[in-house]
Design a protein around this motif. Structure first.
Motif, short mmCIF file in Angstrom:
data_model
loop_
_atom_site.label_atom_id
_atom_site.label_comp_id
_atom_site.label_asym_id
_atom_site.label_seq_id
_atom_site.Cartn_x
_atom_site.Cartn_y
_atom_site.Cartn_z
N LEU A 176 58.36 20.54 19.64
CA LEU A 176 58.18 21.47 20.75
C LEU A 176 57.38 22.74 20.42
CD1 LEU A 176 61.69 21.27 22.48
CD2 LEU A 176 59.65 19.92 22.98
N VAL A 177 57.08 22.99 19.15
CA VAL A 177 56.28 24.16 18.80
C VAL A 177 54.82 23.85 19.10
CG1 VAL A 177 55.42 25.57 16.88
CG2 VAL A 177 57.87 25.08 17.08
N GLN A 178 54.20 24.75 19.86
CA GLN A 178 52.80 24.60 20.23
C GLN A 178 52.01 25.83 19.78
OE1 GLN A 178 52.08 23.18 24.34
NE2 GLN A 178 54.30 23.34 24.54
N LEU A 179 50.89 25.60 19.15
CA LEU A 179 50.03 26.70 18.67
C LEU A 179 48.57 26.39 19.02
CD1 LEU A 179 51.82 27.18 15.25
CD2 LEU A 179 51.77 28.84 17.12
N ASN A 180 48.34 26.10 20.29
CA ASN A 180 47.01 25.72 20.73
C ASN A 180 46.14 26.93 21.03
OD1 ASN A 180 47.63 22.89 20.77
ND2 ASN A 180 48.84 23.30 22.59
N HIS A 181 44.92 26.89 20.55
CA HIS A 181 43.88 27.88 20.84
C HIS A 181 44.27 29.30 20.44
CE1 HIS A 181 41.84 24.59 22.70
NE2 HIS A 181 42.89 24.38 23.48
N CYS A 182 45.01 29.39 19.34
CA CYS A 182 45.38 30.69 18.80
C CYS A 182 44.20 31.30 18.04
CB CYS A 182 46.57 30.56 17.85
SG CYS A 182 48.10 30.08 18.68
N ILE A 183 44.28 32.59 17.82
CA ILE A 183 43.29 33.32 17.05
C ILE A 183 44.05 34.12 16.00
CG2 ILE A 183 41.45 35.05 17.11
CD1 ILE A 183 41.34 34.54 20.19
N VAL A 184 43.47 34.23 14.82
CA VAL A 184 43.99 35.13 13.80
C VAL A 184 42.92 36.18 13.57
CG1 VAL A 184 44.77 35.39 11.42
CG2 VAL A 184 45.37 33.32 12.71
N PHE A 185 43.27 37.43 13.81
CA PHE A 185 42.34 38.54 13.59
C PHE A 185 42.62 39.14 12.22
CE2 PHE A 185 42.62 38.67 18.32
CZ PHE A 185 41.28 38.47 18.60
N GLU A 186 41.57 39.37 11.46
CA GLU A 186 41.68 40.01 10.15
C GLU A 186 41.08 41.40 10.25
OE1 GLU A 186 40.10 39.20 5.63
OE2 GLU A 186 40.28 37.52 6.99
N THR A 187 41.88 42.41 9.92
CA THR A 187 41.45 43.80 10.07
C THR A 187 42.35 44.73 9.27
OG1 THR A 187 41.00 45.54 11.69
CG2 THR A 187 42.87 44.10 12.16
N ASP A 188 41.86 45.93 9.03
CA ASP A 188 42.69 46.97 8.42
C ASP A 188 43.31 47.87 9.49
OD1 ASP A 188 42.18 46.17 5.80
OD2 ASP A 188 40.35 47.38 5.68
N GLU A 189 42.99 47.60 10.74
CA GLU A 189 43.50 48.42 11.85
C GLU A 189 44.98 48.17 12.09
OE1 GLU A 189 41.54 50.65 13.40
OE2 GLU A 189 39.76 50.01 12.29
N SER A 190 45.65 49.17 12.65
CA SER A 190 47.06 49.03 12.99
C SER A 190 47.21 48.11 14.19
CB SER A 190 47.65 50.40 13.33
OG SER A 190 47.12 50.87 14.57
N MET A 191 48.42 47.62 14.39
CA MET A 191 48.69 46.75 15.54
C MET A 191 48.37 47.49 16.85
SD MET A 191 52.13 44.63 16.52
CE MET A 191 51.93 43.44 15.21
N LYS A 192 48.73 48.75 16.93
CA LYS A 192 48.45 49.53 18.13
C LYS A 192 46.94 49.62 18.38
CE LYS A 192 48.94 54.08 20.29
NZ LYS A 192 47.77 53.83 21.08
N ASP A 193 46.16 49.88 17.33
CA ASP A 193 44.71 50.00 17.50
C ASP A 193 44.08 48.67 17.90
OD1 ASP A 193 44.81 52.71 16.95
OD2 ASP A 193 44.24 52.47 14.85
N VAL A 194 44.57 47.57 17.34
CA VAL A 194 44.07 46.25 17.73
C VAL A 194 44.40 45.99 19.19
CG1 VAL A 194 44.35 43.75 17.37
CG2 VAL A 194 44.13 45.28 15.40
N VAL A 223 35.79 46.52 14.30
CA VAL A 223 37.25 46.45 14.42
C VAL A 223 37.80 45.29 13.59
CG1 VAL A 223 39.17 46.08 16.03
CG2 VAL A 223 37.21 47.49 16.71
N PHE A 224 37.14 44.14 13.65
CA PHE A 224 37.63 42.94 12.97
C PHE A 224 36.67 42.52 11.87
CE2 PHE A 224 39.17 42.55 17.42
CZ PHE A 224 40.51 42.75 17.15
N ASP A 225 37.19 42.39 10.66
CA ASP A 225 36.39 41.91 9.53
C ASP A 225 36.01 40.45 9.75
OD1 ASP A 225 36.76 44.39 8.24
OD2 ASP A 225 38.68 43.71 7.45
N ALA A 226 36.95 39.70 10.31
CA ALA A 226 36.74 38.28 10.60
C ALA A 226 37.84 37.86 11.57
CB ALA A 226 36.83 37.45 9.32
N PHE A 227 37.68 36.67 12.11
CA PHE A 227 38.76 36.06 12.87
C PHE A 227 38.73 34.57 12.62
CE2 PHE A 227 35.26 36.09 15.86
CZ PHE A 227 35.35 34.89 16.52
N TYR A 228 39.86 33.92 12.85
CA TYR A 228 40.03 32.51 12.54
C TYR A 228 40.43 31.74 13.80
CZ TYR A 228 40.47 34.31 7.74
OH TYR A 228 40.26 34.95 6.55
N THR A 229 39.88 30.54 13.92
CA THR A 229 40.29 29.60 14.95
C THR A 229 40.55 28.26 14.27
OG1 THR A 229 38.02 28.97 15.46
CG2 THR A 229 38.98 30.76 16.77
#
Length: 175
Positions: free
Chosen positions: A60-78, A123-129
């Motif tokens: 039942l766990v689904q992780l479709n079309h997620c993004i991982v953002f890589e950054t030094d920014e805080s969660m609030k700033d992202v 803002v983002f050094d990289a992101f993952y899909t």
């Protein structure tokens, strides 16, 4: 830092609750907007430095079309930055722009001007899909081009260290 951007409308509340249990630092991308009360269908940001894809072993766990953002920014700033991209005005009506969906984000970045891409890459050094079951695409913006390289999920997101192993490492049984 790596932030998982999760779409609960696409992947359902069961997985959202599992992620909330696993990652104590999280925020709804609707926080601070008129849609703040919608939690079960909102996009969420989780501070997730480990391999959350391991959760897919559970039924039942689904992780479709997620993004991982890589950054030094805080969660609030992202979150604040993504807020600037999430809503579009069309014929005097505010509409969602689903930038939290990997498919939409990729189309958006390909259509952006070089200046808009530069702002995003500041803002983002990289992101993952997700590429497939074992690999991710690691995306970078370079010279106005969106460039992807393939990396293993275990390389980008290390496995969770079992609690028993942590206890064994700190327990010195020598006399």
């Amino acid at each position: 830092m790596k932030y998982l951007c999760f779409d609960s409308a696409l992947n359902e509340a069961f997985t959202l609750i599992k992620l909330m249990e696993r990652y104590k630092q999280h925020v709804s991308l609707f926080a601070g907007t008129d849609d703040e009360g919608i939690w079960e269908a909102a996009p969420w940001l989780f501070l997730a430095e480990d391999n959350f894809y391991e959760m897919q072993e559970e039924l039942l766990v689904q992780l479709n079309h997620c993004i991982v953002f890589e950054t030094d920014e805080s969660m609030k700033d992202v979150c604040d930055f993504l807020h600037t991209k999430m809503y579009r005005t069309d014929q005097d009506q505010s509409r969602y722009f689903r930038i939290w969906d990997a498919r939409v984000l990729l189309r958006f970045l390909q259509s952006c001007s070089a200046t808009e891409q530069l702002v995003f890459s500041q803002v983002f050094d990289a992101f993952y899909t997700e590429a497939d079951q074992q690999r991710l695409f690691r995306w970078n913006l370079k010279s106005g081009r969106l460039i992807a390289e393939t990396v293993s999920k275990s390389e980008a997101l290390p496995a969770v260290k079992p609690l028993e192993a942590e206890r064994d490492e700190t327990n010195d049984n020598r006399f």
